[in-house]
Design an enzyme around this catalytic site. Structure first.
Site, PDB file in Angstrom:
ATOM      1  N   LYS A 204      23.335   1.208 -11.346  1.00  0.00           N
ATOM      2  CA  LYS A 204      22.518   1.569 -10.181  1.00  0.00           C
ATOM      3  C   LYS A 204      23.140   2.713  -9.380  1.00  0.00           C
ATOM      4  CE  LYS A 204      19.533  -2.393 -10.033  1.00  0.00           C
ATOM      5  NZ  LYS A 204      19.092  -3.646  -9.434  1.00  0.00           N
ATOM      6  N   ARG A 243      22.639  -9.189 -14.968  1.00  0.00           N
ATOM      7  CA  ARG A 243      21.578  -8.474 -15.691  1.00  0.00           C
ATOM      8  C   ARG A 243      22.073  -7.058 -15.970  1.00  0.00           C
ATOM      9  NH1 ARG A 243      17.511  -4.970 -14.520  1.00  0.00           N
ATOM     10  NH2 ARG A 243      15.539  -5.256 -15.628  1.00  0.00           N
TER      11      ARG A 243
HETATM   12  N1  HH2 Z   1      16.741  -4.567 -11.170  1.00  0.00           N
HETATM   13  C1  HH2 Z   1      15.825  -3.820 -11.848  1.00  0.00           C
HETATM   14  C2  HH2 Z   1      14.748  -4.443 -12.487  1.00  0.00           C
HETATM   15  N2  HH2 Z   1      14.601  -5.792 -12.455  1.00  0.00           N
HETATM   16  N3  HH2 Z   1      15.378  -7.914 -11.773  1.00  0.00           N
HETATM   17  C3  HH2 Z   1      16.251  -8.677 -11.095  1.00  0.00           C
HETATM   18  N4  HH2 Z   1      16.118  -9.991 -11.064  1.00  0.00           N
HETATM   19  N5  HH2 Z   1      17.320  -8.112 -10.440  1.00  0.00           N
HETATM   20  C4  HH2 Z   1      17.525  -6.763 -10.421  1.00  0.00           C
HETATM   21  O1  HH2 Z   1      18.489  -6.296  -9.775  1.00  0.00           O
HETATM   22  C5  HH2 Z   1      16.603  -5.926 -11.126  1.00  0.00           C
HETATM   23  C6  HH2 Z   1      15.511  -6.561 -11.800  1.00  0.00           C
HETATM   24  C7  HH2 Z   1      15.983  -2.344 -11.916  1.00  0.00           C
HETATM   25  O2  HH2 Z   1      16.691  -1.945 -13.060  1.00  0.00           O
HETATM   26  P1  HH2 Z   1      16.064  -1.428 -14.439  1.00  0.00           P
HETATM   27  O3  HH2 Z   1      15.221  -2.457 -15.087  1.00  0.00           O
HETATM   28  O4  HH2 Z   1      17.170  -0.914 -15.280  1.00  0.00           O
HETATM   29  O5  HH2 Z   1      15.201  -0.164 -14.037  1.00  0.00           O
HETATM   30  P2  HH2 Z   1      13.668   0.100 -13.807  1.00  0.00           P
HETATM   31  O6  HH2 Z   1      13.207  -0.748 -12.671  1.00  0.00           O
HETATM   32  O7  HH2 Z   1      13.597   1.578 -13.497  1.00  0.00           O
HETATM   33  O8  HH2 Z   1      12.933  -0.242 -15.076  1.00  0.00           O
END
Ligand code: HH2
Length: 262
Positions: A204, A243
């Site tokens: 992040k 995660r």
């Molecule tokens: N962060 C993201 C997405 N889903 N779910 C939970 N429970 N906690 C988190 O911190 C979280 C999440 C964001 O990360 P990422 O999936 O890599 O990116 P994007 O939202 O751009 O797909």
């Protein structure tokens, strides 16, 4: 038990770290299998980016992205969660075999109750389009804890069992750097709610900022050391599930941290 590692699989064109890499279902399934082989206890499949500024995705499109991938992975013995804000997508994903609902809106408890799957309630201030526009709190730790406690109470009332609830502070979701730091440093406050804690810090932007060289943040794929440090700090404060994108490295780091801490 060592903390569980949840592997991230974004079937999206625009996720902040891996957008576009796994939009093709075959590529997505291959990556999901790799994450499982590297030690992910569960693979978190998402079809909508929730990065700051992201535009919402049509629910039918989101469903079409995730369902075939979940079916294929579950068919090959890989446990999957569904990362969504949409009830219809969550229902279709559970139908396809997803065994956990990762709910970044913390509002789909009735879907989880009806489907009989564990529910992750994540805190977000506002929505992805605007959440990073000057987020403000009087006491971020107290406000996030109160919000999650209240959502958990609603879920219990809707019939989600106590051991089917997981809480998540939502690092980066309507939080500035100081808010993220306070939540990470005081993760034990969330632990006191009595539910397992999930933590998403992988790659992040605060990690990019902290590891910048010459004023330039490394690209998301080059944030593994910072991500491991944040995951281990979270584990030390009681995170039960982390995660992450970098599963193999995190499994190794978590095993060592857990051996020392517990
Ligand atoms: N962060 C993201 C997405 N889903 N779910 C939970 N429970 N906690 C988190 O911190 C979280 C999440 C964001 O990360 P990422 O999936 O890599 O990116 P994007 O939202 O751009 O797909």
């Amino acid at each position: 038990m060592a903390p569980a590692v949840m592997g991230i699989l974004n079937v999206t064109p625009d996720s902040f770290s891996d957008g576009g890499r796994f939009l093709d279902p075959d590529a997505a399934v291959e990556h999901g299998l790799r994450l499982a082989a590297e030690g992910a206890a569960i693979v978190d499949v998402g079809g909508e980016s929730t990065r700051p500024g992201a535009a919402p995705v049509d629910a039918a499109e989101e469903r079409a992205r995730v369902v075939p991938v979940i079916e294929a992975l579950v068919g090959q013995g890989v446990a999957c969660s569904i990362d969504t804000r949409h009830a219809g997508v969550a229902e279709a994903a559970v139908e396809a075999g997803a065994s956990m609902l990762n709910d970044v809106s913390a509002s789909l408890h009735e879907v989880a109750a009806a489907a009989g799957v564990p529910w992750v309630a994540m805190h977000m201030l506002g929505d992805p389009r605007t959440m990073q526009d000057d987020p403000r709190y009087d006491d971020v730790v107290a406000e996030v804890s109160t919000f999650l406690a209240e959502r958990a109470r609603k879920a219990l009332a809707a019939g989600v069992p106590r051991d089917g609830i997981v809480v998540d502070p939502g690092i980066g979701f309507g939080k500035g750097p100081d808010h993220n730091r306070a939540l990470l440093a005081h993760l034990d406050a969330l632990k006191r709610l009595g539910y397992p804690v999930l933590l998403g810090v992988s790659r992040k932007s605060f990690i990019g900022r902290l590891t910048a060289e010459g004023g330039e943040a490394p690209p998301p794929a080059d944030r593994v050391e910072g991500s491991l440090a944040a995951a281990v700090a979270g584990i030390a404060k009681g995170a039960d599930i982390v995660r992450v994108h970098d599963v193999r490295a995190t499994v190794r780091a978590a095993r060592v941290a857990d051996w020392i801490l517990r």
